[in-house]
Design a protein around this motif. Sequence first.
Motif: not given
Length: 352
Positions: A221-229
């Motif tokens: 979830e935290g990575l997705a906030e920055r457009g990361l997977t």
Amino acid sequence: MPPRKPSTPGEPDTGFSRKRATINDVARLAGVSKKTVSRVINASPSVQQETRERIEAVIKQTGYVPDPQARGLAFRRSFLIGLIYDNPNPQYVVNMQLGLLDAMRGSGFELVVHPCDRGHPPLVDDIRAFIERQKLFGVVLTPSVSEDERIAEMLREIDCAYIRVASVGLDAPGHMIETRDRLGGLAAARHLAELGHRRVGFISGVATFRSSAERRSGLEEGLAERGLTLDPSLVAEGAYTFESGLECARLLLDRPDRPTAIFAGNDEMAAGALHAARELGLSVPRDVSIVGYDDFQIASRVWPPLTTVRTPTRRIGQMAAEKLMGKEGAEPPPEDRLPTLVVRQSSGPPPQ
């Protein structure tokens, strides 16, 4: 008959300087029933404050000490609380014990510790036998045994008080202490993303532990906030031990496209990852950042000291015992029960 010690001026002459006071004496002097005295002794919240203070004053004045055996017979249970665990991390168990003992000090309750193996087929029967043999007042269940619904059903069946410590709510609020591990994974991900990391590896705990899934969920979830997977090829399953962290980190860091940061599911595995990095000639955090989880003693004793997610395990143990004994006070502040990030020297920007 030996003479009674004269009373101090201003105090009633109770005559208990040589004779052991009984619960009946306390009730008579306080002008209440024996049942009300018993409720005060057992910290029941149902007694009015004025009455409680009057009874406590008489107890102090007479030197009355409850008889643990009589109390146990009255309740048909011993004044023992059981800690039931299958956690492979010794420091977690020690911190939980310390928290339970913090709450139990001066209460007349004692702690009995019962390690078990969740994979053992007769697990539920073994725990039931332990509870009935000891006539336990109640039990505290820690992850992952706390996640086993069969055990909770058995405890309800035999009418044994219990508290489950788990990463998410699995039961009625009166039976739960939630550690909300997803928030810890989220904090770690945000920290690494803010530092500029794009390839983050993850060393998970045991797959059967709910905490492993919750910490991974927070990381994603935290990575997705920055457009990361989270790249599945950068995920390795450990066992919440130093050795498993060492082996998993070797696999991740020996890749030609190795991650620039690793989030390990606990501090033991993170310490193993530090060792693997040194074996491969990598500098932490210049070449790779490493973040742990728990903030146990090892986190500040390795080099470099670990950036980690702090879980207040000792405070959680204290809260669990207070809840079990009916001593729950005001709602504790969020920082007393939720994971928080502790930044130290093992994390930094990715290599240029």
